[in-house]
Design a protein around this motif. Structure first.
Motif, mmCIF file in Angstrom:
data_model
loop_
_atom_site.group_PDB
_atom_site.id
_atom_site.type_symbol
_atom_site.label_atom_id
_atom_site.label_comp_id
_atom_site.label_asym_id
_atom_site.label_seq_id
_atom_site.Cartn_x
_atom_site.Cartn_y
_atom_site.Cartn_z
ATOM 1 N N ASN A 13 -6.449 0.338 -8.795
ATOM 2 C CA ASN A 13 -6.075 -0.069 -7.350
ATOM 3 C C ASN A 13 -5.118 1.008 -6.817
ATOM 4 O O ASN A 13 -5.078 0.470 -5.116
ATOM 5 C CB ASN A 13 -4.620 -1.067 -8.160
ATOM 6 C CG ASN A 13 -4.792 -1.911 -6.942
ATOM 7 O OD1 ASN A 13 -4.977 -2.826 -6.258
ATOM 8 N ND2 ASN A 13 -3.367 -2.163 -7.035
ATOM 9 N N THR A 14 -4.412 1.677 -7.293
ATOM 10 C CA THR A 14 -3.764 2.555 -6.107
ATOM 11 C C THR A 14 -4.127 3.522 -5.482
ATOM 12 O O THR A 14 -3.890 4.161 -4.617
ATOM 13 C CB THR A 14 -2.374 3.161 -7.487
ATOM 14 O OG1 THR A 14 -1.965 2.394 -8.057
ATOM 15 C CG2 THR A 14 -1.492 4.301 -6.969
ATOM 16 N N ILE A 15 -5.307 4.392 -5.818
ATOM 17 C CA ILE A 15 -6.448 4.981 -5.444
ATOM 18 C C ILE A 15 -6.780 4.289 -4.407
ATOM 19 O O ILE A 15 -7.319 5.221 -3.541
ATOM 20 C CB ILE A 15 -7.214 5.753 -6.150
ATOM 21 C CG1 ILE A 15 -7.008 6.774 -6.991
ATOM 22 C CG2 ILE A 15 -8.038 6.239 -5.877
ATOM 23 C CD1 ILE A 15 -7.765 7.184 -8.366
ATOM 24 N N ILE A 16 -7.076 3.022 -4.422
ATOM 25 C CA ILE A 16 -8.079 2.566 -3.444
ATOM 26 C C ILE A 16 -7.180 1.683 -2.778
ATOM 27 O O ILE A 16 -7.631 1.674 -1.221
ATOM 28 C CB ILE A 16 -8.373 0.870 -4.120
ATOM 29 C CG1 ILE A 16 -10.205 1.377 -5.576
ATOM 30 C CG2 ILE A 16 -9.968 0.013 -2.841
ATOM 31 C CD1 ILE A 16 -11.040 0.213 -5.211
ATOM 32 N N ILE A 17 -5.772 1.984 -2.853
ATOM 33 C CA ILE A 17 -4.616 1.393 -1.664
ATOM 34 C C ILE A 17 -4.713 3.117 -1.009
ATOM 35 O O ILE A 17 -5.318 2.755 0.635
ATOM 36 C CB ILE A 17 -3.455 0.440 -2.759
ATOM 37 C CG1 ILE A 17 -3.748 -0.730 -2.949
ATOM 38 C CG2 ILE A 17 -3.036 0.502 -0.949
ATOM 39 C CD1 ILE A 17 -2.468 -0.657 -2.938
ATOM 40 N N GLY A 18 -4.233 4.047 -1.601
ATOM 41 C CA GLY A 18 -4.470 5.014 -0.960
ATOM 42 C C GLY A 18 -5.631 5.323 0.332
ATOM 43 O O GLY A 18 -5.173 5.518 1.360
ATOM 44 N N ILE A 19 -6.640 5.352 -0.534
ATOM 45 C CA ILE A 19 -7.704 5.640 1.019
ATOM 46 C C ILE A 19 -8.349 4.214 1.392
ATOM 47 O O ILE A 19 -8.218 4.836 2.866
ATOM 48 C CB ILE A 19 -8.598 5.887 -0.468
ATOM 49 C CG1 ILE A 19 -9.212 6.578 -2.000
ATOM 50 C CG2 ILE A 19 -10.481 5.134 0.228
ATOM 51 C CD1 ILE A 19 -10.366 6.020 -2.560
ATOM 52 N N MET A 20 -7.676 3.484 1.090
ATOM 53 C CA MET A 20 -7.747 2.148 2.609
ATOM 54 C C MET A 20 -6.753 2.842 3.212
ATOM 55 O O MET A 20 -7.340 2.737 4.549
ATOM 56 C CB MET A 20 -7.306 0.865 1.418
ATOM 57 C CG MET A 20 -8.647 0.613 1.557
ATOM 58 S SD MET A 20 -8.718 -1.098 0.787
ATOM 59 C CE MET A 20 -7.680 -2.157 1.920
ATOM 60 N N CYS A 127 -7.922 -6.687 5.560
ATOM 61 C CA CYS A 127 -7.630 -7.771 4.999
ATOM 62 C C CYS A 127 -7.324 -7.587 2.899
ATOM 63 O O CYS A 127 -6.194 -8.160 2.770
ATOM 64 C CB CYS A 127 -8.525 -9.181 4.920
ATOM 65 S SG CYS A 127 -9.352 -9.459 6.413
ATOM 66 N N LEU A 128 -8.018 -6.475 2.915
ATOM 67 C CA LEU A 128 -8.188 -6.463 1.597
ATOM 68 C C LEU A 128 -6.757 -5.816 1.563
ATOM 69 O O LEU A 128 -6.249 -5.602 -0.099
ATOM 70 C CB LEU A 128 -8.884 -4.940 1.007
ATOM 71 C CG LEU A 128 -10.069 -5.847 0.840
ATOM 72 C CD1 LEU A 128 -11.335 -4.932 0.267
ATOM 73 C CD2 LEU A 128 -10.580 -7.078 -0.032
ATOM 74 N N LEU A 129 -6.035 -4.792 2.450
ATOM 75 C CA LEU A 129 -4.852 -4.631 2.082
ATOM 76 C C LEU A 129 -3.514 -5.291 1.331
ATOM 77 O O LEU A 129 -3.157 -4.531 0.734
ATOM 78 C CB LEU A 129 -4.143 -3.499 3.308
ATOM 79 C CG LEU A 129 -2.813 -2.517 3.111
ATOM 80 C CD1 LEU A 129 -3.544 -1.847 1.842
ATOM 81 C CD2 LEU A 129 -2.831 -1.897 4.957
#
Length: 160
Positions: A13-20, A127-129
């Motif tokens: 989750n943290t990595i995906i948020i960082g990439i986003m 929207c995902l953020l």
């Protein structure tokens, strides 16, 4: 929640948020109508500056979970600022929907072929953020602990 924990653990989750966030910072300079990047507009720098707060929160979450530390007042204040930042994320969703809905108004004009695909990508990321950010709040509460500072000094052991 067990399914969420299995499908989207806190690290992922943290990595995906960082990439986003990184992708949204880059796409924030992109002009949908013109298919160009605008680096000299001061308005385009608001979101990247505010996203630094989110990156800092991600770093604090990562550090606190890996080091098994308790929450502290600075972390609480950072999370409260992130709650306010969620309003900016909702505005960005509204702004992107407004731009995408203006497609029919400007059909007579030459719009780039990338208008809809890039616009939909930006909308999905925006929207995902907030959703993934709320999940990170849940992980903070579950893995780090709640903000209970009344007995903070009782649980603090400096010899560990």
């Amino acid at each position: 929640m067990n399914l969420l924990n299995k499908f989207l653990p806190w690290k992922r989750n943290t990595i995906i948020i960082g990439i986003m966030l990184f992708a949204l910072v880059i796409l924030n300079f992109y002009g949908l109508y013109t298919n160009k990047f605008y680096f000299f507009k001061p308005d385009n720098y608001i979101f990247p500056i505010l996203s630094v707060i989110h990156f800092l929160y991600l770093y604090v979450i990562w550090f606190k979970i890996t080091e098994s530390e308790l929450p502290d007042p600075k972390m609480r204040n950072l999370e409260y600022v992130l709650y306010v930042l969620m309003v900016v994320y909702v505005f960005k969703i509204y702004d992107t929907v407004h731009i995408l809905s203006s497609f029919s108004e400007y059909q007579e004009h030459v719009l780039p072929a990338t208008f809809k695909p890039i616009g939909i990508l930006i909308l999905v990321l925006h929207c995902l953020l907030p959703i993934l950010t709320l999940i990170s709040f849940w992980y903070r509460k579950r893995l780090i602990g709640e903000y209970n500072f009344e007995n903070y000094n009782d649980n603090l052991n400096i010899w560990q």
